[in-house]
Write a protein that holds these residues in place. Structure first.
Motif, PDB file in Angstrom:
ATOM      1  N   PRO A   9       0.547  -1.362   0.044  1.00  0.00           N
ATOM      2  CA  PRO A   9       0.120   0.325  -0.561  1.00  0.00           C
ATOM      3  C   PRO A   9       0.367   0.972  -0.265  1.00  0.00           C
ATOM      4  O   PRO A   9       2.173   1.185   0.588  1.00  0.00           O
ATOM      5  N   CYS A  10       0.483   2.037  -1.201  1.00  0.00           N
ATOM      6  CA  CYS A  10       1.463   3.270  -0.982  1.00  0.00           C
ATOM      7  C   CYS A  10       0.289   4.969  -1.111  1.00  0.00           C
ATOM      8  O   CYS A  10      -0.570   4.261  -1.726  1.00  0.00           O
ATOM      9  N   PHE A  11       0.774   5.562  -0.150  1.00  0.00           N
ATOM     10  CA  PHE A  11       0.186   6.976   0.340  1.00  0.00           C
ATOM     11  C   PHE A  11       1.253   7.645  -0.157  1.00  0.00           C
ATOM     12  O   PHE A  11       2.429   8.028   1.235  1.00  0.00           O
ATOM     13  N   GLU A  13       4.178   8.287  -1.086  1.00  0.00           N
ATOM     14  CA  GLU A  13       5.268   7.356  -0.793  1.00  0.00           C
ATOM     15  C   GLU A  13       6.516   7.906  -2.024  1.00  0.00           C
ATOM     16  O   GLU A  13       7.799   6.736  -2.040  1.00  0.00           O
ATOM     17  N   ASP A  43      -3.041   5.319  -3.044  1.00  0.00           N
ATOM     18  CA  ASP A  43      -4.632   4.880  -1.468  1.00  0.00           C
ATOM     19  C   ASP A  43      -4.751   6.127  -2.141  1.00  0.00           C
ATOM     20  O   ASP A  43      -3.972   7.527  -1.273  1.00  0.00           O
ATOM     21  N   ASN A  71      -7.602   9.046  -1.548  1.00  0.00           N
ATOM     22  CA  ASN A  71      -7.604   8.465   0.242  1.00  0.00           C
ATOM     23  C   ASN A  71      -8.527   7.844   0.331  1.00  0.00           C
ATOM     24  O   ASN A  71      -9.907   7.679   1.012  1.00  0.00           O
ATOM     25  N   LYS A  74      -5.119   2.904   4.348  1.00  0.00           N
ATOM     26  CA  LYS A  74      -4.763   1.503   4.185  1.00  0.00           C
ATOM     27  C   LYS A  74      -5.221   0.617   4.753  1.00  0.00           C
ATOM     28  O   LYS A  74      -4.468  -0.734   3.291  1.00  0.00           O
ATOM     29  N   ASP A  94       4.752  -2.442   4.175  1.00  0.00           N
ATOM     30  CA  ASP A  94       4.856  -1.666   3.881  1.00  0.00           C
ATOM     31  C   ASP A  94       5.855  -0.701   3.676  1.00  0.00           C
ATOM     32  O   ASP A  94       6.695  -1.641   2.773  1.00  0.00           O
ATOM     33  N   ALA A  95       5.377   0.099   2.351  1.00  0.00           N
ATOM     34  CA  ALA A  95       6.476   0.517   1.519  1.00  0.00           C
ATOM     35  C   ALA A  95       7.372   1.338   1.436  1.00  0.00           C
ATOM     36  O   ALA A  95       8.821   1.683   1.263  1.00  0.00           O
ATOM     37  N   ASP A  96       7.621   1.947   3.044  1.00  0.00           N
ATOM     38  CA  ASP A  96       8.814   2.729   3.987  1.00  0.00           C
ATOM     39  C   ASP A  96      10.439   1.972   4.136  1.00  0.00           C
ATOM     40  O   ASP A  96      11.269   2.791   5.119  1.00  0.00           O
ATOM     41  N   GLN A  98      10.064   0.263   7.232  1.00  0.00           N
ATOM     42  CA  GLN A  98      10.449  -0.203   8.115  1.00  0.00           C
ATOM     43  C   GLN A  98       9.633  -1.606   7.974  1.00  0.00           C
ATOM     44  O   GLN A  98       9.934  -2.648   9.646  1.00  0.00           O
ATOM     45  N   ARG A 132       2.884   7.518  21.626  1.00  0.00           N
ATOM     46  CA  ARG A 132       2.166   6.620  21.027  1.00  0.00           C
ATOM     47  C   ARG A 132       2.800   4.915  21.185  1.00  0.00           C
ATOM     48  O   ARG A 132       0.954   4.138  21.256  1.00  0.00           O
ATOM     49  N   ARG A 200      11.612   5.133   9.591  1.00  0.00           N
ATOM     50  CA  ARG A 200      11.749   5.343   8.157  1.00  0.00           C
ATOM     51  C   ARG A 200      12.635   5.783   7.185  1.00  0.00           C
ATOM     52  O   ARG A 200      13.447   7.213   7.686  1.00  0.00           O
ATOM     53  N   SER A 205       5.990   9.460   8.441  1.00  0.00           N
ATOM     54  CA  SER A 205       4.785   8.457   8.850  1.00  0.00           C
ATOM     55  C   SER A 205       3.245   9.293   8.142  1.00  0.00           C
ATOM     56  O   SER A 205       3.143  10.398   8.846  1.00  0.00           O
ATOM     57  N   LYS A 206       2.108   8.690   7.884  1.00  0.00           N
ATOM     58  CA  LYS A 206       1.128   9.149   7.053  1.00  0.00           C
ATOM     59  C   LYS A 206      -0.452   8.971   8.679  1.00  0.00           C
ATOM     60  O   LYS A 206      -0.973   9.791   8.582  1.00  0.00           O
ATOM     61  N   TRP A 207       0.365   8.696  10.355  1.00  0.00           N
ATOM     62  CA  TRP A 207      -0.737   7.982  11.023  1.00  0.00           C
ATOM     63  C   TRP A 207      -0.936   9.391  11.579  1.00  0.00           C
ATOM     64  O   TRP A 207       0.289   9.778  11.940  1.00  0.00           O
TER      65      TRP A 207
HETATM   66  N1  UDP Z   1      -0.468   3.801   3.777  1.00  0.00           N
HETATM   67  C1  UDP Z   1      -1.608   3.983   3.077  1.00  0.00           C
HETATM   68  N2  UDP Z   1      -2.606   5.248   3.150  1.00  0.00           N
HETATM   69  C2  UDP Z   1      -2.613   5.696   4.100  1.00  0.00           C
HETATM   70  C3  UDP Z   1      -2.248   5.726   4.800  1.00  0.00           C
HETATM   71  C4  UDP Z   1      -0.701   4.703   4.933  1.00  0.00           C
HETATM   72  O1  UDP Z   1      -1.327   3.340   1.511  1.00  0.00           O
HETATM   73  O2  UDP Z   1      -4.229   6.200   4.068  1.00  0.00           O
HETATM   74  C5  UDP Z   1       0.414   3.191   3.620  1.00  0.00           C
HETATM   75  C6  UDP Z   1       1.458   4.148   3.379  1.00  0.00           C
HETATM   76  O3  UDP Z   1       2.064   3.966   2.358  1.00  0.00           O
HETATM   77  C7  UDP Z   1       3.070   2.867   4.810  1.00  0.00           C
HETATM   78  C8  UDP Z   1       2.157   2.484   5.784  1.00  0.00           C
HETATM   79  O4  UDP Z   1       0.148   2.402   4.348  1.00  0.00           O
HETATM   80  O5  UDP Z   1       3.318   1.941   3.044  1.00  0.00           O
HETATM   81  C9  UDP Z   1       2.394   2.926   7.132  1.00  0.00           C
HETATM   82  O6  UDP Z   1       2.279   3.779   6.635  1.00  0.00           O
HETATM   83  P1  UDP Z   1       2.890   4.861   7.759  1.00  0.00           P
HETATM   84  O7  UDP Z   1       4.523   4.130   7.604  1.00  0.00           O
HETATM   85  O8  UDP Z   1       2.375   6.661   7.413  1.00  0.00           O
HETATM   86  O9  UDP Z   1       2.533   4.249   8.841  1.00  0.00           O
HETATM   87  P2  UDP Z   1       3.583   3.820   9.603  1.00  0.00           P
HETATM   88  O10 UDP Z   1       4.362   2.549   9.873  1.00  0.00           O
HETATM   89  O11 UDP Z   1       3.939   4.991  10.764  1.00  0.00           O
HETATM   90  O12 UDP Z   1       2.417   2.842  11.201  1.00  0.00           O
END
Ligand code: UDP
Ligand code: MG
Length: 319
Positions: A9-11, A13, A43, A71, A74, A94-96, A98, A132, A200, A205-207
């Motif tokens: 999933p990529c938002f 990225e 996304d 959007n 995820k 995840d795309a990042d 992590q 968090r 990352r 982060s998108k959260w």
């Molecule tokens: N992502 C997505 N849609 C969203 C938010 C996040 O597809 O609305 C994807 C994002 O591109 C990533 C993964 O979900 O590949 C995890 O997101 P993020 O790294 O922001 O979250 P965290 O690692 O901080 O939990």
């Protein structure tokens, strides 16, 4: 040769996607017993993610992509990827970066050993913001104490699954999806592979805290109706106490006559009952909101674009 599909999933990225692909290809290139391909799910990104995915899929025949009209989150992106997958084994990642691609060989080994799923969990939450981490711990303890679906606290959405398990997940076509719970609910045999939390490398982060709170409430209300039973029990106890207190008041008034003071007790009772009622109503409302959203039965996502390499009809139940 088994086909392994990796869903990403990529938002927004664009910054990190090329690095992700090259790092993952380093690992998958060495696993010559398998055929790998990718489904990137854009996304509704507002940066150059989609353009980049088009380019990557032209350069690399293993890269496929889906793109949403906006959007959808995820959860929807993971669902879309799973429903378009055809592989014998399917990974979600995840795309990042992590979710270290270096875990893939071990995951494959576990599946070959006969498990249905190999899932990653963090051995520590280092690098995560204290607040968090604290709220996340609180959520898991609360949710697991209420629900039959026990979610492991450090689980992340990084896992490799058999086709059978993916098809089981796709049968749960609820609109409000909570994957961590769904993965547990479908059963099957899961092995946990611990790994060190990784920061990352690029992007953000998108959260947001607000979405985490929504996530927590959804997590609880999606898998248990215990809060409803709890307020019913609280209501019952309050009712019994009220009856006793009414009786005492009546008897006292009949014997000793009307006694005017009582402002403090009246106020306390009023505030307490008002608060309890509001809270109960809120909990009931949360469930009604779920019923409302599920009853509308809207699609989980809408596609704007799909590359030609992907099946036209997804495997999901409803479409
Ligand atoms: N992502 C997505 N849609 C969203 C938010 C996040 O597809 O609305 C994807 C994002 O591109 C990533 C993964 O979900 O590949 C995890 O997101 P993020 O790294 O922001 O979250 P965290 O690692 O901080 O939990
Ligand atoms: Mg991340």
């Amino acid at each position: 040769m088994k086909h392994v599909e990796i869903i990403v999933p990529c938002f927004n990225e664009a910054e990190v996607l090329e690095l992700f692909l090259s790092e993952t290809e380093k690992v998958t290139g060495a696993l010559t017993d398998y055929r790998f391909s990718y489904i990137f799910v854009d996304d509704g990104s507002r940066d150059g993610t989609l353009a980049l995915l088009r380019k990557l899929s032209q350069e690399n025949p293993r890269v496929h992509y889906l793109s949403f009209s906006r959007n959808f989150g995820k959860e929807a992106a993971m669902y879309a990827g799973l429903s378009h997958s055809t592989g014998d084994l399917v990974a979600v990642m995840d795309a990042d970066l992590q979710h270290p691609p270096a875990l893939l060989p071990q995951m494959l080994k576990e599946i070959e050993a006969g498990h249905d799923c190999a899932a990653a969990c963090r051995s520590s939450r280092e690098g995560e913001k204290g607040l968090r981490s604290f709220f996340s711990g609180l959520f898991y303890r609360f949710s697991n104490s209420l629900s039959e679906v026990k979610m492991p606290q450090n689980a992340v959405d990084y896992r490799l699954m058999t086709r059978q398990m993916v098809d089981a997940i796709l049968q749960l076509s609820e609109v409000e999806r909570f994957s961590k719970g769904i993965f547990v609910w479908v059963g099957f045999d899961t092995v946990w592979i611990p790994y060190e939390n990784v920061e990352r490398p690029l992007g953000q982060s998108k959260w947001r805290f607000r979405s985490l709170l929504k996530y927590a409430v959804d997590g609880i209300t999606s898998f248990t109706t215990k809060p409803l039973k709890l307020i019913r029990n609280v209501g019952l106890v309050l009712f019994i106490i009220s009856l006793i207190y009414i009786l005492i008041t009546l008897v006292k008034t009949l014997i000793m006559g009307v006694d005017v003071p009582g402002y403090a007790s009246l106020l306390c009772v009023q505030l307490f009952l008002g608060g309890t009622l509001q809270l109960s109503l809120g909990i009931v409302g949360e469930y009604i909101a779920h019923i409302y959203l599920e009853a509308k039965d809207r699609p989980i996502y809408l596609l704007k674009e799909r590359d030609g390499g992907l099946a036209e009809y997804p495997r999901e139940k409803k479409l």
